[in-house]
Enzyme design. Structure first.
Site, short mmCIF file in Angstrom:
data_model
loop_
_atom_site.label_atom_id
_atom_site.label_comp_id
_atom_site.label_asym_id
_atom_site.label_seq_id
_atom_site.Cartn_x
_atom_site.Cartn_y
_atom_site.Cartn_z
N HIS A 291 1.68 2.94 -3.30
CA HIS A 291 0.47 3.62 -3.88
C HIS A 291 0.93 5.07 -4.05
O HIS A 291 0.70 5.89 -5.16
CB HIS A 291 -0.51 3.25 -3.35
CG HIS A 291 -1.40 2.19 -3.96
ND1 HIS A 291 -1.85 2.08 -5.46
CD2 HIS A 291 -1.81 0.96 -3.25
CE1 HIS A 291 -2.46 1.13 -5.55
NE2 HIS A 291 -2.48 0.41 -4.36
N GLN B 151 0.76 -1.21 0.05
CA GLN B 151 0.07 0.02 -0.06
C GLN B 151 0.74 1.26 -0.13
O GLN B 151 0.48 2.24 -0.66
CB GLN B 151 -0.99 0.01 1.19
CG GLN B 151 -2.01 -1.15 1.18
CD GLN B 151 -2.64 -1.10 -0.21
OE1 GLN B 151 -3.46 -0.44 -0.51
NE2 GLN B 151 -2.32 -2.31 -0.88
N ASP C 131 -7.38 -6.67 -4.29
CA ASP C 131 -7.14 -5.77 -5.23
C ASP C 131 -7.61 -6.05 -6.62
O ASP C 131 -8.11 -5.56 -7.49
CB ASP C 131 -5.69 -5.11 -5.21
CG ASP C 131 -5.61 -3.96 -4.29
OD1 ASP C 131 -6.60 -3.37 -3.59
OD2 ASP C 131 -4.42 -3.73 -4.09
N HIS D 167 -53.68 18.46 3.42
CA HIS D 167 -53.22 17.03 3.85
C HIS D 167 -54.40 16.34 4.68
O HIS D 167 -54.75 15.26 4.07
CB HIS D 167 -51.85 16.80 4.93
CG HIS D 167 -50.58 17.09 3.98
ND1 HIS D 167 -50.07 18.29 3.69
CD2 HIS D 167 -49.55 16.24 4.04
CE1 HIS D 167 -49.05 18.32 3.05
NE2 HIS D 167 -48.71 16.99 3.18
#
Length: 422
Positions: free
Chosen positions: A254, A251, A353, A412
């Protein structure tokens, strides 16, 4: 890596890039330009940022054919198997419409409908990301989305990376456009002569893409605003230090702002992992990136008990959580917050991944406390179904009217009372 005694809470330094005021203003101007000038603006910004002159953004059949010529059969086989694995997993997420009928004739239910059109943004620049295409396109297709548009920044030769084109074609994506950045997000949101607008935009990108997605939200839906990648590993004395170090670095490579954390109850393991990280870093092609991430956003937390360690990883709410302990399945019920959970020493994060099946589009920056991975459901919407019989409205109209008058909404109340006059 720093070894830090774990206190009552974990103090995790995360990199959260919200962009500058200048970047936000730049993106807003680009979006407005695309909204007003359409394809002319796409051409202008593509030349400005990518140094490529485009007259037609749409990828041609000839470009697809040339891409296949450049990709090996072995690579194609792997991509196809990955697509099958990911499609099989997401097929299990499909939700059905449902109805229920009461004795008085009332029918209530929920209608599940797929979105009409989705835009998938695929990053360009330093690398090609076929896995990102698969993870965003497959759940949309499984949901039943009929029109999927893909955009990606062109290379200097005015086409896209071969593996990007081949992967998109293998998935059956028909609209592939050579345009990236904030201008691509604007085209997907507002539409141009060459790119018709979509209902939702998904896919990662740089800070300009992320800001553009934020600014067009409301005109279209978006998936999420993803931060830098992050991994937390929960380990005890039985864990393999070399495996852990390799996964942390997977990681860290990255992004210089990626987070890599180990939480362990064993001091000896902590020291071995720190040493392994140093040794494995030395031979990484992306050493500079990974080293910066480890230095600024990496740490090893030493817990006194496994209960304390579990509470720490819950507080981290990491994008990826690996559990490398003697019995990871026994710990799983205690995990409350994580984007994806990898159990056992052989379940390395890259398995998720690329190949296993679950989606790798995951919540970052601690948002796993309240967010989920990208799923088929993200490409659908739901409509409530309400059908009252005459018997039902007559028996409940007075109660409904009373409720309406509690809110001082006389019209209503009268609307339901009208049914009592027949």
């Amino acid at each position: 890596m720093k070894i830090i005694p774990l206190k009552e809470t974990v103090s995790l330094k995360r990199a959260i890039n919200q962009g500058t005021d200048k970047q936000r203003q730049t993106v807003a101007a680009i979006l407005e330009d695309v909204k007003k000038k359409g394809d002319e603006a796409l051409q202008k910004y593509t030349f400005m940022f990518d140094k490529v002159e485009i007259t037609d953004t749409l990828v041609s059949p000839e470009e697809i054919s040339e891409a296949y010529d450049a990709v090996s059969q072995d690579t194609l086989t792997i991509i196809r198997e990955a697509i099958n694995n990911i499609r099989d997993f997401h097929a299990r997420q499909v939700q059905q419409s449902w109805m229920t009928t009461k004795e008085d004739g009332t029918i209530l239910g929920q209608k599940v409908t797929s979105l009409d059109a989705v835009g998938v943004y695929v990053p360009g620049g330093r690398a090609a990301y076929p896995s990102s295409i698969i993870m965003n396109v497959v759940p949309a297709q499984v949901a039943g989305v009929k029109r999927i548009v893909m955009t990606s920044p062109p290379q200097k030769n005015n086409t896209l990376d071969n593996i990007v084109l081949v992967t998109a074609h293998e998935l059956g994506v028909k609209e592939i456009h050579k345009v990236g950045g904030a201008q691509a997000i604007g085209a997907l949101a507002y539409g141009t002569d060459s790119i018709q607008p979509v209902d939702k935009i998904v896919g990662p990108g740089n800070i300009y893409v992320a800001l553009a997605k934020q600014l067009v939200f409301g005109v279209v839906a978006i998936d999420m605003i993803a931060g830098p990648s992050e991994i937390a590993v929960l380990a005890d004395r039985t864990a393999n230090s070399a495996y852990i170090a390799a996964d942390l670095l997977s990681q860290a490579e990255h992004d210089p702002m990626a987070t890599a954390i180990l939480v362990t109850t064993d001091h000896s393991l902590a020291e071995k992992v720190a040493q392994e990280v140093s040794e494995q870093l030395a031979t990484l092609p992306k050493k500079a990136i990974a080293e910066e991430a480890i230095q600024h956003y990496g740490a090893i937390y030493l817990a006194e008990t496994m209960e304390q360690a579990v509470e720490a990883v819950n507080e981290l709410a990491a994008e990826h959580l690996e559990i490398q302990t003697e019995d990871p399945w026994a710990i799983l019920p205690s995990i409350r917050h994580a984007g994806a959970i990898f159990l056992g020493e052989h379940s390395s994060e890259p398995v998720g991944d690329y190949f296993a099946g679950p989606n790798h589009v995951l919540p970052t920056n601690g948002t796993a406390r309240f967010s989920s991975p990208l799923t088929v459901e993200d490409f659908t919407k739901k409509s409530s179904i309400i059908s009252y019989s005459k018997q039902a409205i007559q028996s409940q109209a007075a109660k409904i009217a009373t409720f309406a008058r509690l809110e001082h909404l006389e019209a209503h109340a009268r609307a339901v009372e009208k049914r009592l006059e027949d």
